[in-house]
Structure formats: structure tokens, C-alpha cells
Write a protein that holds these residues in place. Sequence first.
Motif, PDB file in Angstrom:
ATOM      1  N   PHE A 328       0.790  -1.319  -0.294  1.00  0.00           N
ATOM      2  CA  PHE A 328       0.122   0.023  -0.090  1.00  0.00           C
ATOM      3  C   PHE A 328       0.750   1.256   0.079  1.00  0.00           C
ATOM      4  O   PHE A 328       1.842   1.249   0.438  1.00  0.00           O
ATOM      5  CB  PHE A 328      -0.943  -0.151   1.076  1.00  0.00           C
ATOM      6  N   GLU A 329       0.516   2.559  -0.502  1.00  0.00           N
ATOM      7  CA  GLU A 329       0.865   3.544  -0.294  1.00  0.00           C
ATOM      8  C   GLU A 329      -0.079   4.742   0.298  1.00  0.00           C
ATOM      9  O   GLU A 329      -1.349   4.563  -0.037  1.00  0.00           O
ATOM     10  CB  GLU A 329       1.518   4.078  -1.745  1.00  0.00           C
ATOM     11  N   PRO A 330       0.498   5.811   0.783  1.00  0.00           N
ATOM     12  CA  PRO A 330      -0.342   6.867   1.043  1.00  0.00           C
ATOM     13  C   PRO A 330      -1.367   7.331  -0.035  1.00  0.00           C
ATOM     14  O   PRO A 330      -0.841   7.677  -1.179  1.00  0.00           O
ATOM     15  CB  PRO A 330       0.599   7.896   1.491  1.00  0.00           C
ATOM     16  N   LYS A 331      -2.772   7.596   0.387  1.00  0.00           N
ATOM     17  CA  LYS A 331      -3.522   8.208  -0.726  1.00  0.00           C
ATOM     18  C   LYS A 331      -3.137   9.469  -1.210  1.00  0.00           C
ATOM     19  O   LYS A 331      -3.105   9.908  -2.281  1.00  0.00           O
ATOM     20  CB  LYS A 331      -4.905   8.223  -0.208  1.00  0.00           C
ATOM     21  N   ILE A 332      -2.890  10.254  -0.205  1.00  0.00           N
ATOM     22  CA  ILE A 332      -2.217  11.680  -0.410  1.00  0.00           C
ATOM     23  C   ILE A 332      -0.862  11.747   0.338  1.00  0.00           C
ATOM     24  O   ILE A 332      -0.769  12.326   1.388  1.00  0.00           O
ATOM     25  CB  ILE A 332      -3.383  12.996   0.145  1.00  0.00           C
ATOM     26  N   PRO A 333       0.358  11.536  -0.591  1.00  0.00           N
ATOM     27  CA  PRO A 333       1.507  11.517   0.086  1.00  0.00           C
ATOM     28  C   PRO A 333       1.754  12.981   0.671  1.00  0.00           C
ATOM     29  O   PRO A 333       2.547  12.895   1.579  1.00  0.00           O
ATOM     30  CB  PRO A 333       2.342  11.455  -1.179  1.00  0.00           C
ATOM     31  N   GLY A 334       1.329  13.956   0.205  1.00  0.00           N
ATOM     32  CA  GLY A 334       1.674  15.555   0.998  1.00  0.00           C
ATOM     33  C   GLY A 334       1.245  15.425   2.216  1.00  0.00           C
ATOM     34  O   GLY A 334       1.826  16.189   3.225  1.00  0.00           O
ATOM     35  N   GLU A 335       0.020  14.938   2.395  1.00  0.00           N
ATOM     36  CA  GLU A 335      -0.402  15.089   3.817  1.00  0.00           C
ATOM     37  C   GLU A 335       0.253  14.146   4.869  1.00  0.00           C
ATOM     38  O   GLU A 335       0.540  14.612   6.063  1.00  0.00           O
ATOM     39  CB  GLU A 335      -2.116  14.612   3.776  1.00  0.00           C
ATOM     40  N   TRP A 336       0.683  13.103   4.489  1.00  0.00           N
ATOM     41  CA  TRP A 336       1.557  12.166   5.330  1.00  0.00           C
ATOM     42  C   TRP A 336       2.933  13.020   5.618  1.00  0.00           C
ATOM     43  O   TRP A 336       3.327  12.682   6.638  1.00  0.00           O
ATOM     44  CB  TRP A 336       1.679  10.831   4.703  1.00  0.00           C
ATOM     45  N   ASN A 337       3.418  13.723   4.939  1.00  0.00           N
ATOM     46  CA  ASN A 337       4.572  14.561   5.054  1.00  0.00           C
ATOM     47  C   ASN A 337       4.418  15.698   6.022  1.00  0.00           C
ATOM     48  O   ASN A 337       5.474  15.904   6.846  1.00  0.00           O
ATOM     49  CB  ASN A 337       5.179  15.253   3.655  1.00  0.00           C
ATOM     50  N   THR A 338       3.072  15.873   6.430  1.00  0.00           N
ATOM     51  CA  THR A 338       2.925  16.804   7.377  1.00  0.00           C
ATOM     52  C   THR A 338       2.456  16.149   8.834  1.00  0.00           C
ATOM     53  O   THR A 338       1.949  16.878   9.577  1.00  0.00           O
ATOM     54  CB  THR A 338       1.747  18.165   6.998  1.00  0.00           C
ATOM     55  N   GLY A 339       2.413  14.974   8.602  1.00  0.00           N
ATOM     56  CA  GLY A 339       1.781  14.280  10.012  1.00  0.00           C
ATOM     57  C   GLY A 339       0.465  14.102   9.953  1.00  0.00           C
ATOM     58  O   GLY A 339      -0.184  13.440  10.986  1.00  0.00           O
ATOM     59  N   ASN A 340      -0.514  14.399   8.703  1.00  0.00           N
ATOM     60  CA  ASN A 340      -1.815  14.107   8.885  1.00  0.00           C
ATOM     61  C   ASN A 340      -2.044  12.729   8.016  1.00  0.00           C
ATOM     62  O   ASN A 340      -1.773  12.749   6.776  1.00  0.00           O
ATOM     63  CB  ASN A 340      -2.493  15.029   7.904  1.00  0.00           C
ATOM     64  N   TYR A 341      -2.505  11.724   8.542  1.00  0.00           N
ATOM     65  CA  TYR A 341      -2.623  10.328   8.211  1.00  0.00           C
ATOM     66  C   TYR A 341      -4.206   9.891   7.970  1.00  0.00           C
ATOM     67  O   TYR A 341      -4.315   8.918   7.583  1.00  0.00           O
ATOM     68  CB  TYR A 341      -1.860   9.299   9.212  1.00  0.00           C
ATOM     69  N   THR A 342      -4.978  10.766   8.268  1.00  0.00           N
ATOM     70  CA  THR A 342      -6.442  10.304   8.198  1.00  0.00           C
ATOM     71  C   THR A 342      -7.044   9.750   6.837  1.00  0.00           C
ATOM     72  O   THR A 342      -7.768   9.068   7.041  1.00  0.00           O
ATOM     73  CB  THR A 342      -7.353  11.786   8.566  1.00  0.00           C
ATOM     74  N   ASN A 343      -6.448  10.200   5.714  1.00  0.00           N
ATOM     75  CA  ASN A 343      -6.892   9.597   4.554  1.00  0.00           C
ATOM     76  C   ASN A 343      -6.379   8.276   3.995  1.00  0.00           C
ATOM     77  O   ASN A 343      -6.597   7.496   3.305  1.00  0.00           O
ATOM     78  CB  ASN A 343      -6.471  10.597   3.573  1.00  0.00           C
ATOM     79  N   GLY A 344      -5.302   7.878   4.976  1.00  0.00           N
ATOM     80  CA  GLY A 344      -4.971   6.583   4.973  1.00  0.00           C
ATOM     81  C   GLY A 344      -4.178   6.110   3.494  1.00  0.00           C
ATOM     82  O   GLY A 344      -3.617   6.950   3.052  1.00  0.00           O
ATOM     83  N   CYS A 345      -4.393   4.965   2.984  1.00  0.00           N
ATOM     84  CA  CYS A 345      -3.394   4.280   2.171  1.00  0.00           C
ATOM     85  C   CYS A 345      -4.461   3.645   1.127  1.00  0.00           C
ATOM     86  O   CYS A 345      -5.435   2.939   1.386  1.00  0.00           O
ATOM     87  CB  CYS A 345      -2.377   3.348   2.664  1.00  0.00           C
ATOM     88  N   ARG A 346      -3.679   3.290   0.120  1.00  0.00           N
ATOM     89  CA  ARG A 346      -4.380   2.636  -0.866  1.00  0.00           C
ATOM     90  C   ARG A 346      -3.398   1.421  -1.629  1.00  0.00           C
ATOM     91  O   ARG A 346      -2.376   1.689  -1.503  1.00  0.00           O
ATOM     92  CB  ARG A 346      -4.925   3.611  -2.306  1.00  0.00           C
ATOM     93  N   ARG A 347      -3.941   0.269  -2.276  1.00  0.00           N
ATOM     94  CA  ARG A 347      -3.082  -0.473  -2.719  1.00  0.00           C
ATOM     95  C   ARG A 347      -2.449   0.061  -3.921  1.00  0.00           C
ATOM     96  O   ARG A 347      -2.908   0.694  -4.843  1.00  0.00           O
ATOM     97  CB  ARG A 347      -4.065  -1.555  -3.343  1.00  0.00           C
ATOM     98  N   ARG A 348      -1.130  -0.372  -4.040  1.00  0.00           N
ATOM     99  CA  ARG A 348      -0.066  -0.041  -5.391  1.00  0.00           C
ATOM    100  C   ARG A 348      -0.731  -1.004  -6.459  1.00  0.00           C
ATOM    101  O   ARG A 348      -1.039  -0.284  -7.720  1.00  0.00           O
ATOM    102  CB  ARG A 348       1.222  -0.447  -5.191  1.00  0.00           C
ATOM    103  N   SER A 349      -1.137  -2.265  -6.198  1.00  0.00           N
ATOM    104  CA  SER A 349      -1.800  -2.842  -7.486  1.00  0.00           C
ATOM    105  C   SER A 349      -3.060  -3.437  -6.912  1.00  0.00           C
ATOM    106  O   SER A 349      -3.114  -4.190  -5.804  1.00  0.00           O
ATOM    107  CB  SER A 349      -0.608  -4.215  -7.764  1.00  0.00           C
ATOM    108  N   GLN A 350      -4.242  -3.263  -7.794  1.00  0.00           N
ATOM    109  CA  GLN A 350      -5.209  -3.922  -7.080  1.00  0.00           C
ATOM    110  C   GLN A 350      -5.525  -5.306  -7.523  1.00  0.00           C
ATOM    111  O   GLN A 350      -4.831  -5.943  -8.350  1.00  0.00           O
ATOM    112  CB  GLN A 350      -6.455  -3.170  -8.198  1.00  0.00           C
TER     113      GLN A 350
END
Length: 748
Positions: A328-350
Motif C-alpha cells: 500500500f501507499e499513502p492516498k495523499i503523500p503530501g498530507e503524510w509528510n505533514t503528519g496528517n494520516y487520516t486519509n490512509g493508504c491505497r493498494r499499489r496494485s489492485q
Amino acid sequence: MGNRTRLLLPLYVLIFYILSFETCVSIKMDTNNMYPGQSLSGNQTISSGNGRFELGFFKTGNSTAYYVGIWYKNLTVETVVVWVANRDAPLLDPSGSKLELTRKGSLVLYNQDEIPVWSSEWSSSNTMDGSIVAVLEDCGNLVLRNGSSSSPSDVVWESFDHPTDTWLPGAKIGGSMMSKEGQRQSYVSWTSSSDPSPGPFSLGLDMDGTGTYHVLKNGKRHWSCGNWLERFSSFSTETVDKNYTNMNYVSNKEETYYNYSVTDTSVLVRYKMDVSGKVQKLIWKDGSRNWETVWEKPKEDCEIFGFCGANGACNQFGLDHCRCLDGFEPKIPGEWNTGNYTNGCRRRSQLQCNEDEKHGFQVIPNIRLPVNDMSLTNDKSLKNCKSACLRDCSCIAYTIGYDGNCSVWREDLLNIQYLSYGDNLGKDLYLRRLKAELAPSRVKTKMRIERITISAAAATVILIAILVLLVSTRRMTSSSDTKPADDVLVLFKFGDLRTATKNFSEKLGEGGFGSVFKGTLPNLAAIAVKSLKCQGQEDKQFRTEDSKILDWKTRHHIAMGVARGLAYLHENCRACIIHCDIKPENILLDADYNPLLSDFGLAKLFGRDFSRVLTSMKGTRGYLAPEMISGEPITPKSDVFSYGMLLLEIISGRRNWETRDDENDNYFPARAAICISNGGDVLSLLDPKLHGDANAKEVIRACRVACWCIQDEEQNRPSMGQVVQILEGVQEINIPPIPWFIQTIISC
């Protein structure tokens, strides 16, 4: 007479009103009652009978807004408010405002324009006018009751039924089973420390009779608490805790609630739904200068519900508290860089539906299981559970859940947390992934083994070869039959080893069972070969030529390398290998201080279908597990015990039995276990030659895992794979108990 009566009547009436006024002022200032027609205004207050609480107008900090509330009286700190009436309707002028007990028996707060902004709101249709009295009770509860009766049945309204952010002794959290949700006793935080208006956080109780309580944020679950997470719960039926409270739980057809009492009347206790989103328990002792916070939840980010979002896993002790699950990878990488993880992660390959042959499962060990969209069956077979998940196109994970039955998940995984060793909530989750993604991970292996040396033994002149393994790099190549078969040990012919060691010409050192020689294989891989000699000879300790003092970074590197090597032997070889003689003399170091396991003369090899193996008592005293001494069948956990003893020596820079003039407690494992169990200064256990120059978190982790490794009962010891994760900081560990064998030494 009639004229005199007419002249005296106005004077009598005047005196009556004067006395009434003086009596009202006296009641408001000196007693705990208010009567119909009386009011409070400005700095007028009433107090509880015991003088502990006070009701009146207040403001917070530099705010210009005023409120009516109840606070602790006569404490040597700033005012601590426990209840607010008009938290949604602040006042500007307390002198022009008033809190009045009306003739109809309701408390009404009027602002400076004489407009009602708050009232006690209860039906007075069955009560005679003028019979209601307002009383501030000793527990801090403001009540309206019929006349002077003290019976609870005569109470028509009470502030305990309408709490704000503070839960006092005697008050409830919960409520009537028949009441509306808004009428139940829940505790809502202030918006800020200076603004008592309702904030986003609330503490409440599920009304399903399970005793599950929760913290919500803006109406959504915020804190992972409740019946299925006992370690997060400090509330239990009729339980006395060490912090002066007796907690009680009641559940019946009429109501479900918690309440508590205080076991020491000289101590003030309150629970608070803080503006930070934490539930806090605070105490005040006689003579104190400040409130002491003795308990708070959630104490850590990982306890916040869904902190890492969907498909994100929380690790409280990692450098970053959140990381996406493998694949999996962050749905919104920019948010994770700021410490906001609420949008979570999505699969790299379905995942590819209806193509089960392309799917596999990756085990995620020792985690708090996801809580969302879980489907349960009565099947207790892990194999059947796997098959059921494979047949279901929407199934993304499975395991045997907390109730012992098959559990599967069909939606994004929420609220996963990596747990510490010793946490009984830890479960293995099997995550569905594409086989194409899983293949590389098998080559790398989770342990990230850098290199390890393995040897095979024979009688008298049979030699042991220690094979150095590198992660995802070289494979053994030789002109003779020395190629490994899958993941089993490499077997060498005597001629191959004689050639590799140049006829055993370069001696590295000598151990208790033979001499060690340097060798080189045809692929230029360096090996160490040990030639066995007869047992029973005096044990000669092998020491490296360099007596250099190793710094903590190097020691930690060595400890990690040994742990990874043992984890490989125990968990990654086709046949499980128990070394049976882990001690400093059997750890060789190369030029870069990479540790190499040696001396497999006592090693036991058995298939994966067996859980333990019998062996005679061999090895080195001081490192032997209790089951090896008593002659019981052994498991890989026997090596874990020896590793724990070894790790303590790496930490302290001394033999466990070594005597020092400045210490009365000569047995270092006992000193270490007591220090760790009692929350002592763990850094004091570090080798004094290092002068405290070490990573404190690494030292604490190493000390804790060492003391878990030397537990008497093997089931209480971690696996070597878990030891690796703990030392890496991927998995945290609880404070271990003092082993029984150490307690017996202490008592002698």
C-alpha cells in the motif's frame, strides 16, 4: 386603634422586606440553599455544606465573558470549574445578570437585558408553587428538591444529570435505557481552556449492557476503548484502584451506568474530558499545590481510533507513528509528510477478482486487529478460514479472531496497531496480496539477514563449516558437492574444507571443543572451520586479539546480528535448528564486527512437524535454560534464554557472575531484572566504560527484551523473530516480570 394599625402596617411591611433582604444575602453568602424568589448576582455565591464547592458567576483568563458555574472552593490554585450552566450563552455583565429560583421552582439565568439565557428545564406541574429549594450538595451536585427533604426521590432536577466536562464522585456516566440520547450523562470538553462552550470531544457509554465506553470527536469514534480492549479500560465492576477510587458498574432494564466513590475523604478526585481529547483522572491531596494527573487516555497517538487512516498501521514507538501496510501507499503523500494520516493508504496494485491463483497472503504478526466490517463464522480452523477468504472475491484479510473463530474483512482495514511483545491482544493477520508482490519479499526475508555462519558436526575429526549468508546476494558455488538444497544446511566434504583452510594452517583461536581455522571457499566467501577434539578438557575461552572497548553502536549491531542469525536458524531453515550453546565464546566477529555464529557441536535439528526435542544436558552453565537443566524437551525458546543472558553481558560489558568491589549484588541479571521491573534508571546498567554514551531508547529496549528472554516459562519468552523486531524498534515491549529463579536468588 384603627389609625395606629394603619400607621404600623407600612412599618411592619418595611421591616419584613428588610429582614427578607438580609436573610437572602445571608443565604447566598453563607449557606448552601436558595429559596423561591431569591437570586444570585455579581460576586454573590452559595457554598456546599462542607465548604468544598461554590456556585456563582465566573470568568476564565483574560476573557470578558461570564458564566454561572460550580468550582472547587479555597484551593491554592486557579479556579477549577466542574460545571457550567450557560456554556452556550456567555454573559457580559454579571452585576446586571442574575440566577433566580423562580416561584414555580425552576432555576433561570437572566442576562443584563433581563432575557432568559438558561433554565433548569423541568416540569413543575405536579409540584406546589413555592415548595422547591435549590441546594449545593457536598459532592458538588446542584439539586432542586421538594422542601427540605433529603430523599433522592424528592429531587426534581440535578446538575449531575446535565454534566459538562467533569465527572465527579457520585455522578454517573451512562443513563436511563428509556431516555433519549441527548439526556444521557455524557461529558463534553470545553472548546479551549478559556472557552467553556461545548468542544469536539465527548466521553460516553454504549447503552448495550456491555460496559463499553468511548470518546467521540465530532460525533465519530476517537478513542479505541471498550470491552474488547481490556488494557485500555480502567473501569471495571466494583473495582478499587490504587488512586483512591472505587469504581462501580450497574446495568439493568432501567439504566446502565458507571459511577465511583472516593476511598479517602482527604483526597479530591475528578475525571475530566480535556480539550486535548484525553480523558484524565486528577487527584488533589491535602497540602498539595497542584492537581496530579494519575491516569489519562488516550495517552498515545496509536490509541486514537483510526489515527493512521484506512490500511495504515500505527507504531507508537517508531520514528514515524504511521506507515502503510506492505503493498500500500499513502492516498495523499503530501498530507503524510505533514503528519496528517487520516486519509490512509491505497493498494499499489489492485486485486484481480475471480483469479484466486494469482493471490496469496502475507502475515502481519502481533497486531491489534482491524475493527471495521468484520465477518465472523464458527469455524476455528485457520486453513478453512483461508479457503473461505480465497473464495470470496471481496475478502482482503482473515485470521482467527479474539473469540477463537474465523474472522474475515471485506473493506479497508482500519485501526491496526503493531503491539509490543507480552501484549495479549496481539494477533497475526493474513493480508491478501498478489503473488507477484509476495515473491520478492521471500528472497529478502523479513529479518534482513546480513550474514550468518552455519556449521555441521561429526565425530572426532569431523569438521564444522560456518557458512556466511548474505541477503539477496551471493549463492554458494563450488566444484564439489557443496551447493545448498533449497534452504537446508550446506554439507561439505572433508577434502573441500582441508583445501579451503590450506590444510588447517591459519588458526584463529581455540574454544572448549576444538580449534578454529580461517578458510576461503572457491567463490571467495570467507569461512571459519572448527576441528572438534574430545570433550572433558579444560574450557579455554576464545578471545579476539583486539581488546578494544566496543562502543554502544557496535554492541547493538552485534546483538542485532546474533538475533537475526538465530531467527534464521529457528524460523527460516527447512528444518528448525537449535544451537544449544549460545555464549560469547561462540560468537565470532569479522573485520567489520559482523557477528558469526560458531560451534554447532551441540546443535539439534528437527522437522517443522515437531514442537520440541529431547536432549541431554549439554552446554555452558550460566547460559542454559531451566528446561535444559531439568532434562525436559527443548524448543527454540531454549536458545532465546541463552541469548538473553548473552545480551545482558553485551549491555553491561561484564560476565553475569563477575564480581565488582563497588557492588553488593554480584549477579548482574538479578540487578537488571529488579531495575527494569521497578522502573529504575536503566542506563545505570550500561557498561560504565561507555560513560553513558548510548542511545537511551535502544538500551531500554535491549534491557527489557533481555529480561523477557530469561523468563522461567518458555511460553513467556519472545521468539527470536520478535526479538529482532523489538531491537529494530518495529515492535515495542512491556516491562517484564522478575523471573522466579532470580527471585529465589534475591531471597537467599
